[in-house]
Structures are given as structure tokens and as C-alpha cells.
Design a protein around this motif. Structure first.
Motif, PDB file in Angstrom:
ATOM      1  N   ILE A 159       0.629  -1.045  -0.169  1.00 14.14           N
ATOM      2  CA  ILE A 159       0.126   0.086  -0.121  1.00 14.14           C
ATOM      3  C   ILE A 159       0.696   1.406   0.041  1.00 14.14           C
ATOM      4  O   ILE A 159       0.409   2.197  -0.890  1.00 14.14           O
ATOM      5  N   PRO A 160       1.914   1.371   0.823  1.00 16.76           N
ATOM      6  CA  PRO A 160       2.636   2.515   0.596  1.00 16.76           C
ATOM      7  C   PRO A 160       3.232   2.795  -0.682  1.00 16.76           C
ATOM      8  O   PRO A 160       3.451   3.830  -1.016  1.00 16.76           O
ATOM      9  N   LEU A 162       2.130   1.905  -3.506  1.00  9.62           N
ATOM     10  CA  LEU A 162       0.728   2.341  -4.494  1.00  9.62           C
ATOM     11  C   LEU A 162       0.644   3.699  -4.148  1.00  9.62           C
ATOM     12  O   LEU A 162      -0.031   4.590  -4.938  1.00  9.62           O
ATOM     13  N   GLU A 163       0.762   4.074  -2.836  1.00  9.61           N
ATOM     14  CA  GLU A 163       0.094   5.636  -2.428  1.00  9.61           C
ATOM     15  C   GLU A 163       1.401   6.719  -2.593  1.00  9.61           C
ATOM     16  O   GLU A 163       1.292   7.711  -1.807  1.00  9.61           O
ATOM     17  N   ASN A 164       2.426   5.907  -2.760  1.00 12.42           N
ATOM     18  CA  ASN A 164       3.591   6.791  -2.837  1.00 12.42           C
ATOM     19  C   ASN A 164       4.088   7.571  -1.368  1.00 12.42           C
ATOM     20  O   ASN A 164       4.540   8.687  -1.477  1.00 12.42           O
ATOM     21  N   GLN A 165       4.013   6.544  -0.458  1.00 11.65           N
ATOM     22  CA  GLN A 165       4.141   6.978   0.926  1.00 11.65           C
ATOM     23  C   GLN A 165       5.574   6.305   1.232  1.00 11.65           C
ATOM     24  O   GLN A 165       6.218   5.465   0.563  1.00 11.65           O
ATOM     25  N   SER A 223       4.441  -3.587  -9.241  1.00 10.83           N
ATOM     26  CA  SER A 223       3.496  -2.489  -9.381  1.00 10.83           C
ATOM     27  C   SER A 223       4.054  -1.586 -10.416  1.00 10.83           C
ATOM     28  O   SER A 223       3.229  -0.624 -10.783  1.00 10.83           O
ATOM     29  N   GLN A 225       6.192   0.883  -9.902  1.00  4.60           N
ATOM     30  CA  GLN A 225       6.316   2.151  -9.103  1.00  4.60           C
ATOM     31  C   GLN A 225       7.613   1.878  -8.309  1.00  4.60           C
ATOM     32  O   GLN A 225       7.773   0.695  -7.895  1.00  4.60           O
ATOM     33  N   ILE A 301      -5.365  -4.888  -7.724  1.00  5.22           N
ATOM     34  CA  ILE A 301      -5.591  -3.707  -7.296  1.00  5.22           C
ATOM     35  C   ILE A 301      -5.355  -2.686  -8.635  1.00  5.22           C
ATOM     36  O   ILE A 301      -6.138  -1.735  -8.744  1.00  5.22           O
ATOM     37  N   LEU A 305      -7.906   0.037 -10.203  1.00  5.31           N
ATOM     38  CA  LEU A 305      -7.461   1.571 -10.156  1.00  5.31           C
ATOM     39  C   LEU A 305      -7.592   1.864 -11.659  1.00  5.31           C
ATOM     40  O   LEU A 305      -8.167   3.186 -12.095  1.00  5.31           O
ATOM     41  N   ASP A 309     -10.152   5.051 -12.805  1.00  2.00           N
ATOM     42  CA  ASP A 309      -9.726   5.943 -13.924  1.00  2.00           C
ATOM     43  C   ASP A 309     -10.370   6.172 -15.154  1.00  2.00           C
ATOM     44  O   ASP A 309     -10.830   7.229 -15.509  1.00  2.00           O
TER      45      ASP A 309
END
Length: 330
Positions: A159-160, A162-165, A223, A225, A301, A305, A309
């Protein structure tokens, strides 16, 4: 058999309930909050309300269920008002003593791999002491010691990313042989009517051990990312633990931070599994790999998404069409 499950609403416990029901057992779930166990009732389990800290409620529930087997998959959450010592020690002592009084035939207990090696970590010490208490109880017992679950890696890494955290990596990179909770549940349910597991302790390990950096790299590849990694020295963790020890309402957090030191120690949590699979008569080729688990997660996921979109783009386009008649003409 009549199977009495403690911790049935948890990440692991619900998988044990599901599998035990699928294999035809009569399942009784001992819970503090029946409202949170509605889904277990819908599956076909009988819900019995009680509390590990109330010994009388345990014995009453066991006798009502006429339980042949107890499976204890419960654990204190960091946000619980009760302490780790109250639930994971005294509560388990109450449960074992109630099982003795109710003439339970078999007690299956979930500990943690390597619990005996960390006496300075409250949760590990308590798990080890509970193992010893169970061994001395006179009950037929089976102790299962997993070292980590796939499910916990989603919030920690997937999750981090995917959420760029930021992903927080503490201390040295510890290699841990995580398992899917569905696979762990297979061992618990298979042990129900398998005398070959009586009086024995089994470490449960996945197909291979993974470090934090390896898991992050895998998530990045799946991902598409790049992860934002923040590395903290183990000293920061210890300082946070010392700070939380000052207040009673943060004791559980302090104990969990102490456990985090274990998985930031650089040790390897893995074990040979060939003999374990033979004892439980399970096929190791059916054990899910972390690669397959995370690939399935990211596929679902990312597909969702894309759908979101597409819907947003569709709504935006539709909005422009609706506004066009109101535009001024030259």
C-alpha cells in the motif's frame, strides 16, 4: 469433531474457522464481541461470547460446546485496553486450565518461531512460558510456530508503494519465511485428528525467507512504481519503546516495539519443512509463494485502479457534454 476456536475473528483465526467448517467439523468460536463475529455465524460457526480474562466464561463455553479440540489463534492487538500480560499470559493460563477441567482431548496452540531465544521481548517470553505451561498441563497438545504472514506485508509494503508513501525500514534486514494464513490454517485443521502431532512443536516456514529489501524490490517490479524508503537505526526504535513504557495506556505499543526489534535484528527466521509436511500429510507444492500472492494482489488492485480511472474519465467527458448547450455562441 466439536472444535472450539479462540481468535476466530483475526487474520489467521478466520482462515482456521473457514477450513474447519469446510472439512465438516462443528465449529464454536469464542469471542468477546459477537457483533464483530457475524460473518463467522453466516459461515456456519456457533458464536459463544466470553473473555479469556474471565475464567468462568471459558469453562462454561467449553462445556456448552462439548469441545473435543481447542485451537488458540488469539493475540492481543496494540490498541487493546488489556495488556499483553493479561491476555497472552493470564488469559491463556485460564484457557488451558479450563480445557483441563472440561476434559478437552487436544489443545492446539499458536506460538512464534524462536520465542525461546528472546526472553527480553515481552511477547516472545510470554509465548515461550505459555508453551512450557501447556507442556506441563497433561493435555494432548500441538504447538505451531509460524514466523510471519503474507497478509501483514500488504500494509507494510504494498500500500505505501501504491500511495507513494514512505516505507520504514528499521535496523538490519532480517530474512523471514512468511506464509499465507490459508496455508497456516491447513496445519492447524490437519492437526485436529492427527495423533502424530501430539506432544510436539512445529516451526512453520514458507517456501523461502525474504528480507525487507527483497520484498520492496518485488513490489516495485509488480506495481511498476518506485518505493520511497526511509531507513532508521535501531536506536530510534529503542528510544520510542522507552518513551512508551512511561504510560500505562501505551504499554501494548511498547511491547510491540520490543517485538519489532526482533524482526530488525538481522537474524534469519526460517526452518526445514520436509518432515513437517510428511507428519501433517500435506503437499508442499500446494503452499503459496510470496511471488504468487503479491502478483495476485497487485493484478487485482491495478485492474481496479484502471477501472476507476476509466469511470472518472467517462464522468468528466459526460460532464463536458452536459455543459456545452449553455456555452455562449459567437
Amino acid at each position: 469433531m466439536n472444535v472450539f476456536i479462540v481468535g476466530g475473528t483475526g487474520t489467521l483465526g478466520r482462515q482456521i474457522v473457514r477450513r474447519a467448517l469446510d472439512e465438516g467439523h462443528q465449529v464454536y468460536c469464542f469471542v468477546r464481541s459477537p457483533a464483530k463475529a457475524t460473518f463467522l455465524r453466516e459461515w456456519g460457526a456457533t458464536i459463544l461470547q466470553g473473555n479469556l480474562c474471565a475464567a468462568d466464561s471459558i469453562l462454561e463455553a467449553l462445556q456448552y460446546a462439548k469441545a473435543s479440540v481447542v485451537i488458540d489463534a488469539s493475540a492481543t492487538r496494540p490498541t487493546d485496553t488489556l495488556t499483553v500480560e493479561a491476555v497472552d499470559w493470564q488469559g491463556k493460563v485460564n484457557l488451558i486450565q479450563a480445557a483441563q477441567a472440561a476434559d478437552v482431548q487436544h489443545f492446539i496452540f499458536f506460538s512464534i518461531m524462536g520465542a525461546q531465544d528472546y526472553p527480553h521481548v515481552p511477547l516472545m517470553q510470554i509465548k515461550h512460558c505459555t508453551e512450557d505451561f501447556l507442556r506441563e498441563s497433561g493435555l494432548n497438545y500441538t504447538i505451531l510456530r509460524p514466523c510471519g504472514f503474507f497478509q501483514g506485508l500488504i500494509g507494510q509494503y504494498a500500500i505505501p508503494i501504491l500511495e507513494n508513501q514512505s516505507i520504514w525500514v528499521l535496523g538490519e534486514s532480517t530474512a523471514i519465511a512468511y506464509m499465507d494464513t490459508q496455508d497456516v490454517a491447513k496445519f492447524a485443521v490437519r492437526a485436529i485428528d492427527r495423533p502424530a502431532t501430539y506432544g510436539k512443536t512445529f516451526d512453520l516456514a514458507g517456501t523461502r525467507a525474504w528480507t525487507a529489501d527483497e520484498i520492496i524490490k518485488l513490489c516495485e517490479n509488480l506495481s511498476g512504481q518506485e518505493a520511497k524508503i526511509t531507513r532508521l537505526p535501531i536506536g530510534v526504535l529503542r528510544a520510542a519503546r522507552q518513551a512508551t513504557q512511561w504510560f500505562q495506556w501505551t504499554w501494548n505499543i511498547s511491547d510491540r516495539l520490543a517485538f519489532t526489534e526482533v524482526i530488525a535484528s538481522g537474524q534469519v527466521f526460517n526452518a526445514p519443512m520436509e518432515e513437517v509436511y510428511r507428519t501433517f500429510d500435506l503437499d508442499p507444492s500446494e503452499t503459496l509463494t510470496l511471488e504468487a500472492y503479491l502478483q495476485d494482489y497487485f493484478t487485482r488492485i491495478l485492474r481496479k485502479l484502471k477501472e476507476l480511472d476509466y469511470e472518472k474519465a467517462k464522468q468528466k467527458k459526460s460532464g463536458r457534454k452536459k455543459r456545452s448547450p449553455f456555452k455562449s455562441t459567437p
